[in-house]
Every structure is written in structure tokens, then in C-alpha cells.
Design an enzyme around this catalytic site. Structure first.
Site, mmCIF file in Angstrom:
data_model
loop_
_atom_site.group_PDB
_atom_site.id
_atom_site.type_symbol
_atom_site.label_atom_id
_atom_site.label_comp_id
_atom_site.label_asym_id
_atom_site.label_seq_id
_atom_site.Cartn_x
_atom_site.Cartn_y
_atom_site.Cartn_z
ATOM 1 N N ASN A 7 55.048 17.928 -21.238
ATOM 2 C CA ASN A 7 54.815 19.373 -21.381
ATOM 3 C C ASN A 7 53.984 19.517 -20.049
ATOM 4 O OD1 ASN A 7 53.289 21.904 -21.635
ATOM 5 N ND2 ASN A 7 54.246 21.884 -23.469
ATOM 6 N N ASP A 9 53.068 22.924 -19.030
ATOM 7 C CA ASP A 9 52.363 24.148 -19.118
ATOM 8 C C ASP A 9 51.245 24.221 -18.390
ATOM 9 O OD1 ASP A 9 54.716 24.805 -20.627
ATOM 10 O OD2 ASP A 9 53.461 24.938 -22.604
ATOM 11 N N HIS A 10 50.245 23.229 -18.527
ATOM 12 C CA HIS A 10 48.865 23.170 -18.081
ATOM 13 C C HIS A 10 48.996 23.391 -16.680
ATOM 14 C CE1 HIS A 10 47.319 23.155 -21.772
ATOM 15 N NE2 HIS A 10 46.600 22.001 -21.720
ATOM 16 N N ARG A 18 45.026 31.632 -10.282
ATOM 17 C CA ARG A 18 44.951 32.566 -9.277
ATOM 18 C C ARG A 18 46.113 33.433 -9.019
ATOM 19 N NH1 ARG A 18 40.652 30.694 -5.769
ATOM 20 N NH2 ARG A 18 38.885 30.228 -7.232
ATOM 21 N N HIS A 43 56.878 25.829 -22.158
ATOM 22 C CA HIS A 43 56.858 26.932 -23.022
ATOM 23 C C HIS A 43 56.818 28.148 -22.216
ATOM 24 C CE1 HIS A 43 54.580 28.527 -26.773
ATOM 25 N NE2 HIS A 43 55.539 29.300 -26.656
ATOM 26 N N ARG A 45 55.738 31.565 -22.948
ATOM 27 C CA ARG A 45 55.250 32.280 -23.928
ATOM 28 C C ARG A 45 55.617 33.872 -23.612
ATOM 29 N NH1 ARG A 45 51.177 29.421 -26.713
ATOM 30 N NH2 ARG A 45 50.763 31.536 -27.585
ATOM 31 N N ARG A 49 51.623 33.794 -19.671
ATOM 32 C CA ARG A 49 50.212 33.343 -19.375
ATOM 33 C C ARG A 49 50.209 32.027 -18.401
ATOM 34 N NH1 ARG A 49 47.590 30.817 -24.789
ATOM 35 N NH2 ARG A 49 48.079 32.909 -25.702
ATOM 36 N N HIS A 50 51.462 31.129 -18.555
ATOM 37 C CA HIS A 50 51.467 30.107 -17.915
ATOM 38 C C HIS A 50 52.819 29.802 -17.118
ATOM 39 C CE1 HIS A 50 52.710 28.220 -21.490
ATOM 40 N NE2 HIS A 50 51.384 28.179 -21.877
ATOM 41 N N GLU A 70 60.426 25.395 -24.915
ATOM 42 C CA GLU A 70 59.714 25.907 -26.190
ATOM 43 C C GLU A 70 59.702 27.383 -26.125
ATOM 44 O OE1 GLU A 70 55.926 24.413 -26.459
ATOM 45 O OE2 GLU A 70 56.563 22.486 -26.513
ATOM 46 N N THR A 100 46.767 27.618 -28.341
ATOM 47 C CA THR A 100 47.621 27.062 -28.182
ATOM 48 C C THR A 100 48.590 27.196 -29.548
ATOM 49 O OG1 THR A 100 48.765 24.690 -27.920
ATOM 50 C CG2 THR A 100 46.731 25.056 -29.204
ATOM 51 N N THR A 101 49.897 26.678 -29.648
ATOM 52 C CA THR A 101 50.620 26.861 -30.997
ATOM 53 C C THR A 101 49.848 26.377 -32.235
ATOM 54 O OG1 THR A 101 52.408 26.509 -29.708
ATOM 55 C CG2 THR A 101 53.028 26.689 -31.968
ATOM 56 N N GLU A 151 61.247 19.229 -34.733
ATOM 57 C CA GLU A 151 59.883 18.632 -34.078
ATOM 58 C C GLU A 151 58.937 18.794 -35.186
ATOM 59 O OE1 GLU A 151 58.547 19.469 -29.973
ATOM 60 O OE2 GLU A 151 56.645 19.299 -30.412
ATOM 61 N N HIS A 190 52.360 17.684 -30.610
ATOM 62 C CA HIS A 190 51.269 18.521 -30.566
ATOM 63 C C HIS A 190 49.792 17.565 -30.864
ATOM 64 C CE1 HIS A 190 48.604 22.122 -30.569
ATOM 65 N NE2 HIS A 190 49.666 22.854 -30.454
ATOM 66 N N GLY A 191 49.051 17.509 -30.190
ATOM 67 C CA GLY A 191 47.721 16.962 -30.104
ATOM 68 C C GLY A 191 47.709 15.414 -29.779
ATOM 69 N N GLY A 212 51.511 17.097 -23.912
ATOM 70 C CA GLY A 212 51.050 17.946 -22.779
ATOM 71 C C GLY A 212 49.641 17.667 -22.401
ATOM 72 N N HIS A 213 48.761 18.282 -23.226
ATOM 73 C CA HIS A 213 47.287 18.539 -22.800
ATOM 74 C C HIS A 213 46.681 17.105 -22.263
ATOM 75 C CE1 HIS A 213 43.201 20.138 -22.773
ATOM 76 N NE2 HIS A 213 43.057 18.916 -23.262
HETATM 77 N N1 PXP Z 1 55.013 20.406 -29.127
HETATM 78 C C1 PXP Z 1 54.897 21.964 -29.250
HETATM 79 C C2 PXP Z 1 56.005 22.650 -30.061
HETATM 80 C C3 PXP Z 1 54.008 22.635 -28.478
HETATM 81 O O1 PXP Z 1 53.928 23.899 -29.004
HETATM 82 C C4 PXP Z 1 52.979 21.923 -27.779
HETATM 83 C C5 PXP Z 1 51.861 22.595 -27.114
HETATM 84 O O2 PXP Z 1 52.691 23.550 -25.981
HETATM 85 C C6 PXP Z 1 53.270 20.630 -27.708
HETATM 86 C C7 PXP Z 1 54.295 19.835 -28.369
HETATM 87 C C8 PXP Z 1 52.322 19.551 -26.824
HETATM 88 O O3 PXP Z 1 50.997 19.776 -27.305
HETATM 89 P P1 PXP Z 1 49.605 18.924 -26.614
HETATM 90 O O4 PXP Z 1 49.581 19.871 -25.448
HETATM 91 O O5 PXP Z 1 48.571 19.164 -27.532
HETATM 92 O O6 PXP Z 1 50.424 17.853 -26.319
#
Ligand code: PXP
Length: 242
Positions: A7, A9-10, A18, A43, A45, A49-50, A70, A100-101, A151, A190-191, A212-213
Site C-alpha cells: 500500500n 498511500d503514505h 505540499r 486507497h 479516499r 487526502r492522499h 481500496e 486510517t480505516t 480481506e 492492516h497493522g 502499507g505503514h
Molecule cells: N488493508 C486495508 C483494507 C486498509 O485500509 C489498509 C490501510 O489503508 C491496509 C490494508 C494497510 O494497513 P497498514 O498501513 O496498517 O499496513
């Protein structure tokens, strides 16, 4: 082979800080691919925002691996998905104020709206995944909708430790079984990070993990290609041990 969805997005979050042109998530997607990503996840949104529409349009053209969008079920987002046709759409709930979600989609409580969006996306040739908490009733509803994949939300697993984490893992394993027995493909995300990913990667029949993160955080210090490579190596180790 267990697939790694990265992911990005970041990367777009930094650009939007900016409102400029750099760093470009399109470049990030190419670098993640070189590092061994099997899928690029973004994602779009509702508040943009990103990731912005332009990113989705270019990525659907340039990504050579799977592109997973997403998205919520908002009309303009569904329209863009049907027009650009990413390989896969993952439906997620969306609240404007969230960082975040925060939880899985409530398919049971929002069945008919989700049903019509699933149909529109599948008719456009897009594979549909639903982001769900590991709950039996939600997974049964997803199965009735005949979506392609679920998922599983691993946020609670990631937030806990010790016995509580083990309990979350058992719930994910049970839900994974239900998903596969109902003919859907098993994804999770996620996480997840370099420390907690292996037990989730070893859940039977796991096909795709979206992360992602933690990958982008590591990329700040060692570069994105290497950060993706290290996560991919962990998934290969997890598979070889299970
Ligand atoms: N899966 C879904 C459905 C999400 O919404 C996200 C966050 O955008 C992720 C996975 C990735 O999560 P993380 O950034 O915590 O790894």
C-alpha cells in the site's frame, strides 16, 4: 505463492502535504514492483487526502502487477473504478475523521447498497474483495454476495499482545477457514509489520497480504525497493516453514 500487496498511500500523503508533484506514487509503485511486490494497493479516499484521481488513472495504465483499489461505495469513486478498471477493488468503510480505516465493512447492515456496488464492479470485470472483521455473520453475507475475496482485518491482532493476540489469531484462522470453505479467496491486512506478519502469513490458504505503514516507514531509512524485498523475504520464510 503468498502475494504481497504494497500500500503506497503514505507516499501520496507526503506529496499532498505540499500539494506538489513529489514524491510520486507512480514511481513508488515501480520501485515496489522491483522489490518483489505482487500487487500495488491504493486507497482513493472520498476527501482525496492522499491518492488522487490522476494517480488511479496513471497506475491502472502503468502497473504491470495486480492493482488493488481500496474504496468506499461512494458514487463518484465507483464510477472512477468502473472507468479505469483496476484488477481488484477492495470495499472498505470510510469515515472522514478517521486517521486510517478503523474497522471492517458492515455488510449485514448495508447489504443492498453493497450488493449493487459489487454487481457494478464485477460487471465491469473487476474482481471484488470485502474488508471484513473476523465475524461469522459478515463472512456469510459476503458469501451470499458472491464476492471473489475477503480481506480479514488484522488491526485487532496487531494492536494486542500475549494471550489476547493468540485469541485474535485463532479468530482469524477460524474466519479464514469459513472464507475458503465458502469458495472465496483469503486476504488479510492492516497493522501488519516485520515483527508480527509471520503467524498471519502462515494461516492456511492465505493468498494476499496488504501492508502499507510499516513498509513505507522502513523505506524512509533504507529505500522502498529494499523495504519491500525484506517483507517479501519474510513471507517466503513463513511459507517455507508452514
Ligand atoms: N488493508 C486495508 C483494507 C486498509 O485500509 C489498509 C490501510 O489503508 C491496509 C490494508 C494497510 O494497513 P497498514 O498501513 O496498517 O499496513
Amino acid at each position: 505463492m503468498l502475494e504481497l500487496g504494497v500500500n503506497i498511500d503514505h507516499v501520496a500523503t507526503i506529496r499532498q502535504a505540499r500539494k506538489t508533484y513529489e514524491p510520486d506514487p507512480v514511481t513508488a509503485a515501480a520501485m515496489a514492483e522491483i522489490g518483489g511486490a505482487d500487487c500495488i494497493t491504493v486507497h482513493l479516499r472520498e476527501d482525496r487526502r492522499h491518492i488522487i484521481d490522476r494517480d488511479v488513472r496513471i497506475l491502472t495504465d502503468t502497473v504491470n502487477i495486480k492493482l488493488n483499489l481500496e474504496m468506499s461505495i461512494a458514487d463518484d469513486i465507483v464510477n472512477l473504478a468502473c472507468e479505469t478498471k483496476p484488477n481488484q477493488a477492495t470495499l472498505v468503510p470510510e469515515k472522514r475523521e478517521e486517521v486510517t480505516t478503523e474497522g471492517g465493512l458492515d455488510v449485514v447492515g448495508n447489504y443492498s447498497n453493497i450488493e449493487s456496488v459489487v454487481k457494478r464492479l464485477q460487471d465491469a470485470g473487476i474482481s471484488v474483495s470485502l474488508f471484513l472483521d473476523p465475524e461469522e455473520a459478515q463472512i456469510s453475507a459476503a458469501s451470499e454476495l458472491q464476492v471473489d475475496a475477503v480481506e480479514l482485518h488484522t488491526g485487532q491482532y496487531a494492536l494486542t499482545s500475549g494471550d489476547e493476540r493468540q485469541h485474535c489469531l485463532q479468530e482469524l484462522i477460524a474466519s479464514g477457514k469459513q472464507i475458503v470453505e465458502n469458495g472465496m479467496t483469503l486476504h488479510a491486512g492492516h497493522g501488519l509489520n516485520y515483527q508480527n506478519v509471520i503467524p498471519v502469513a502462515q494461516i492456511e490458504n492465505m493468498v494476499e497480504l496488504n501492508i502499507g505503514h510499516s513498509i513505507i516507514a522502513r523505506a524512509v531509512f533504507i529505500g522502498l525497493t529494499q523495504a519491500v524485498r525484506e517483507m517479501k523475504d519474510l513471507l517466503v520464510i513463513a511459507e517455507s516453514r508452514s
